[in-house]
Design a protein around this motif. Structure first.
Motif, PDB file in Angstrom:
ATOM      1  N   ARG A 122     -44.571  24.260  40.909  1.00 13.09           N
ATOM      2  CA  ARG A 122     -45.839  24.192  41.647  1.00 13.09           C
ATOM      3  C   ARG A 122     -45.821  23.151  42.761  1.00 13.09           C
ATOM      4  N   ALA A 123     -44.892  22.211  42.707  1.00 11.17           N
ATOM      5  CA  ALA A 123     -44.782  21.221  43.783  1.00 11.17           C
ATOM      6  C   ALA A 123     -44.201  21.838  45.057  1.00 11.17           C
ATOM      7  N   PHE A 124     -43.639  23.055  44.945  1.00 12.59           N
ATOM      8  CA  PHE A 124     -42.937  23.662  46.073  1.00 12.59           C
ATOM      9  C   PHE A 124     -43.514  24.999  46.515  1.00 12.59           C
ATOM     10  N   CYS A 125     -44.272  25.653  45.636  1.00  8.47           N
ATOM     11  CA  CYS A 125     -44.767  26.985  45.993  1.00  8.47           C
ATOM     12  C   CYS A 125     -45.947  27.364  45.108  1.00  8.47           C
ATOM     13  N   GLN A 126     -46.537  28.489  45.439  1.00 11.49           N
ATOM     14  CA  GLN A 126     -47.562  29.069  44.573  1.00 11.49           C
ATOM     15  C   GLN A 126     -46.872  29.760  43.410  1.00 11.49           C
ATOM     16  N   VAL A 127     -47.200  29.363  42.211  1.00 15.51           N
ATOM     17  CA  VAL A 127     -46.599  29.942  41.014  1.00 15.51           C
ATOM     18  C   VAL A 127     -47.530  31.005  40.447  1.00 15.51           C
ATOM     19  N   ASN A 128     -47.033  32.229  40.362  1.00 20.75           N
ATOM     20  CA  ASN A 128     -47.777  33.306  39.718  1.00 20.75           C
ATOM     21  C   ASN A 128     -47.284  33.439  38.284  1.00 20.75           C
ATOM     22  N   VAL A 129     -48.133  33.107  37.315  1.00 21.84           N
ATOM     23  CA  VAL A 129     -47.769  33.318  35.917  1.00 21.84           C
ATOM     24  C   VAL A 129     -48.040  34.783  35.613  1.00 21.84           C
ATOM     25  N   VAL A 130     -46.993  35.588  35.632  1.00 20.94           N
ATOM     26  CA  VAL A 130     -47.164  37.034  35.532  1.00 20.94           C
ATOM     27  C   VAL A 130     -47.288  37.507  34.091  1.00 20.94           C
ATOM     28  N   ALA A 131     -46.960  36.631  33.136  1.00 17.25           N
ATOM     29  CA  ALA A 131     -47.151  36.921  31.716  1.00 17.25           C
ATOM     30  C   ALA A 131     -47.049  35.611  30.961  1.00 17.25           C
ATOM     31  N   ASP A 132     -47.870  35.461  29.932  1.00 22.25           N
ATOM     32  CA  ASP A 132     -47.867  34.246  29.114  1.00 22.25           C
ATOM     33  C   ASP A 132     -48.159  34.654  27.679  1.00 22.25           C
ATOM     34  N   SER A 133     -47.224  34.362  26.773  1.00 22.99           N
ATOM     35  CA  SER A 133     -47.365  34.801  25.385  1.00 22.99           C
ATOM     36  C   SER A 133     -48.111  33.819  24.499  1.00 22.99           C
ATOM     37  N   ALA A 134     -48.683  32.754  25.074  1.00 25.94           N
ATOM     38  CA  ALA A 134     -49.364  31.746  24.261  1.00 25.94           C
ATOM     39  C   ALA A 134     -50.568  32.348  23.543  1.00 25.94           C
ATOM     40  N   ASN A 135     -50.726  32.003  22.257  1.00 24.32           N
ATOM     41  CA  ASN A 135     -51.920  32.412  21.518  1.00 24.32           C
ATOM     42  C   ASN A 135     -52.998  31.343  21.654  1.00 24.32           C
ATOM     43  N   ALA A 136     -54.076  31.491  20.910  1.00 26.89           N
ATOM     44  CA  ALA A 136     -55.205  30.560  21.032  1.00 26.89           C
ATOM     45  C   ALA A 136     -54.811  29.120  20.701  1.00 26.89           C
ATOM     46  N   LYS A 137     -53.785  28.954  19.886  1.00 23.43           N
ATOM     47  CA  LYS A 137     -53.311  27.615  19.522  1.00 23.43           C
ATOM     48  C   LYS A 137     -52.214  27.109  20.455  1.00 23.43           C
ATOM     49  N   GLY A 138     -51.908  27.885  21.488  1.00 28.37           N
ATOM     50  CA  GLY A 138     -50.869  27.490  22.419  1.00 28.37           C
ATOM     51  C   GLY A 138     -49.462  27.762  21.923  1.00 28.37           C
ATOM     52  N   GLN A 139     -49.337  28.544  20.845  1.00 30.62           N
ATOM     53  CA  GLN A 139     -48.030  28.856  20.285  1.00 30.62           C
ATOM     54  C   GLN A 139     -47.462  30.122  20.915  1.00 30.62           C
ATOM     55  N   HIS A 140     -46.146  30.142  21.052  1.00 33.12           N
ATOM     56  CA  HIS A 140     -45.454  31.301  21.630  1.00 33.12           C
ATOM     57  C   HIS A 140     -44.575  31.920  20.550  1.00 33.12           C
ATOM     58  N   THR A 141     -44.843  33.180  20.236  1.00 34.30           N
ATOM     59  CA  THR A 141     -44.132  33.827  19.128  1.00 34.30           C
ATOM     60  C   THR A 141     -43.506  35.164  19.508  1.00 34.30           C
ATOM     61  N   PHE A 142     -43.539  35.517  20.798  1.00 32.02           N
ATOM     62  CA  PHE A 142     -42.963  36.798  21.198  1.00 32.02           C
ATOM     63  C   PHE A 142     -42.673  36.787  22.691  1.00 32.02           C
ATOM     64  N   VAL A 143     -41.906  37.773  23.123  1.00 30.57           N
ATOM     65  CA  VAL A 143     -41.652  38.006  24.544  1.00 30.57           C
ATOM     66  C   VAL A 143     -42.578  39.129  25.003  1.00 30.57           C
ATOM     67  N   PRO A 144     -43.415  38.894  26.003  1.00 25.73           N
ATOM     68  CA  PRO A 144     -44.309  39.962  26.475  1.00 25.73           C
ATOM     69  C   PRO A 144     -43.519  41.164  27.003  1.00 25.73           C
ATOM     70  N   LYS A 145     -43.976  42.350  26.697  1.00 24.56           N
ATOM     71  CA  LYS A 145     -43.341  43.564  27.224  1.00 24.56           C
ATOM     72  C   LYS A 145     -43.406  43.558  28.744  1.00 24.56           C
ATOM     73  N   GLN A 146     -42.355  44.037  29.379  1.00 22.18           N
ATOM     74  CA  GLN A 146     -42.365  43.998  30.838  1.00 22.18           C
ATOM     75  C   GLN A 146     -43.476  44.860  31.412  1.00 22.18           C
ATOM     76  N   SER A 147     -43.885  45.866  30.701  1.00 22.97           N
ATOM     77  CA  SER A 147     -44.987  46.713  31.190  1.00 22.97           C
ATOM     78  C   SER A 147     -46.291  45.927  31.318  1.00 22.97           C
ATOM     79  N   ASP A 148     -46.356  44.768  30.660  1.00 21.96           N
ATOM     80  CA  ASP A 148     -47.552  43.924  30.746  1.00 21.96           C
ATOM     81  C   ASP A 148     -47.431  42.836  31.817  1.00 21.96           C
ATOM     82  N   TRP A 149     -46.261  42.723  32.432  1.00 21.41           N
ATOM     83  CA  TRP A 149     -46.081  41.703  33.469  1.00 21.41           C
ATOM     84  C   TRP A 149     -46.794  42.127  34.747  1.00 21.41           C
ATOM     85  N   LYS A 150     -47.394  41.173  35.428  1.00 28.12           N
ATOM     86  CA  LYS A 150     -48.069  41.443  36.697  1.00 28.12           C
ATOM     87  C   LYS A 150     -47.207  40.892  37.835  1.00 28.12           C
ATOM     88  N   LEU A 151     -46.087  41.557  38.074  1.00 25.25           N
ATOM     89  CA  LEU A 151     -45.133  41.105  39.076  1.00 25.25           C
ATOM     90  C   LEU A 151     -45.679  41.306  40.491  1.00 25.25           C
TER      91      LEU A 151
END
Length: 362
Positions: free
Chosen positions: A111-140
């Motif tokens: 973010r110090a160098f460009c606009q970062v688009n978070v195209v997918a984030d697997s964090a749950n309500a507790k901020g835990q990451h337990t899976f890889v998001p399907k590419q069909s869900d990515w907003k590229l």
């Protein structure tokens, strides 16, 4: 003195034959009368080590000639900044997929160098990451300079078992904790980087494998030490490289070739991971949070039913010759890192202990 089974996530265990060879060559490398640590990085002895390490890595991963291999300093985290500095190529946006702590930190740094688009984030309500998001869900974004992923999250034990398809937008991957553990098609990536201290060698070295057409377009007036093109033009010797770390990595590459290469290591890693996960699934005493299809073969986090048992578990493991099983401070619990250098016997010893401890405390 007997060696322990070291389950550290990094700096991690090295193959014993590699350590023995390095020990034998410590005072006198190949009759040169000096240690690799003492050699001039411009001299013919070290230059031969450097060139052989590059070639062996190229052979192991079938790296096309159109890619440069860089041996750099600063670890994987330095690449969080070097990637946008070098790969934005006049664009102001980059896509990031967040699957854990390291991909999250990479996005924060960018973010110090460009606009970062978070195209997918697997964090749950507790901020835990337990899976890889399907590419069909990515907003590229079609106008992104690159797409960044961390293909194995060391902290949370989440791993990609597939290669994203980002079309004409270069795919950038942090492979620090699973490079050389399985076969990959390098041509699918624009850039791969990996800190050495997990599956390659000692700390102090980071590998960068970058498609040649992507370098030479850095942001205006970048510091030379942060410019891939400058490093490539100087064959990773713009300054004194981490010579001993490169030498050790080269010994690991030779050892991997002797074992049958990356394909053979992948078979062994699947066997080790299946053995450990089967035990954890079979014993309700332990819990694993990562979705089965996204479990890492390298880093296996798990928890006990009561955190008050953690110290007893770790003490018992140490008595049985197993160390560094404590989970990362941000997550807690336990974590077994079973990189290439971890023999099957180490996982078998851990599984036997898991059964014993569960029976005693369940």
């Amino acid at each position: 003195m007997s060696r322990v089974y070291n389950f550290s996530a990094g700096p991690a265990a090295l193959p014993e034959p590699v350590l023995r060879k390095a020990a034998a060559e410590m005072l006198d490398w190949c009759g040169s009368g000096q240690s690799v640590m003492e050699m001039s990085h411009r001299g013919p002895d070290y230059m031969s080590i450097h060139a052989q390490a590059q070639q062996d890595l190229r052979d192991l991963l079938n790296i096309p000639d159109s890619y440069k291999i860089l041996f750099l300093q600063g670890g994987g985290t330095t690449q969080f900044e070097m990637v946008p500095i070098n790969l934005l190529r006049g664009k102001g946006k980059a896509d990031y997929v967040i699957t854990g702590e390291w991909s999250k930190r990479a996005a924060q740094e960018a973010r110090a160098f460009c606009q970062v688009n978070v195209v997918a984030d697997s964090a749950n309500a507790k901020g835990q990451h337990t899976f890889v998001p399907k590419q069909s869900d990515w907003k590229l974004k079609k106008d992104a300079a690159y797409v960044h992923v961390c293909t194995n999250e060391t902290l949370g034990g989440v791993e990609y078992h597939w290669t994203p398809d980002t079309g004409k937008v270069p795919l950038v991957a942090d492979m620090s904790s699973h490079i050389l553990s399985k076969q990959i098609d390098v041509s699918k990536y624009g850039l791969i980087y990996a800190g050495a201290q997990k599956n390659i060698g000692p700390a102090g070295l980071v590998l960068v494998i970058v498609r040649e057409d992507l370098i030479g377009h850095a942001v205006p007036t970048p510091p030379p030490m942060f410019n891939y093109k400058v490093h490539a033009d100087h064959d990773s010797m713009l300054n004194t490289p981490p010579t001993y770390s490169i030498y050790m990595a080269g010994l690991v590459f030779q050892w991997l070739k002797q074992q049958g290469g990356v394909a053979e290591m992948e078979k062994r890693n699947i066997q080790k991971a299946n053995l450990l996960y089967d035990a954890l699934d079979r014993l309700p005493f332990y819990s694993t949070k990562v979705n089965k299809g996204d479990r890492s073969r390298m880093n296996v986090p798990f928890t006990l039913p009561d955190a008050r048992l953690d110290e007893a578990f770790l003490a018992g493991a140490k008595e049985r010759g197993m160390v560094q099983l404590k989970g990362h401070r941000l997550i807690g619990g336990m974590r077994a890192s079973i990189y290439n250098a971890m023999p099957l016997s180490g996982v078998e010893t851990l599984v036997a202990y898991l059964n014993e401890f569960a029976q005693k405390n369940g």
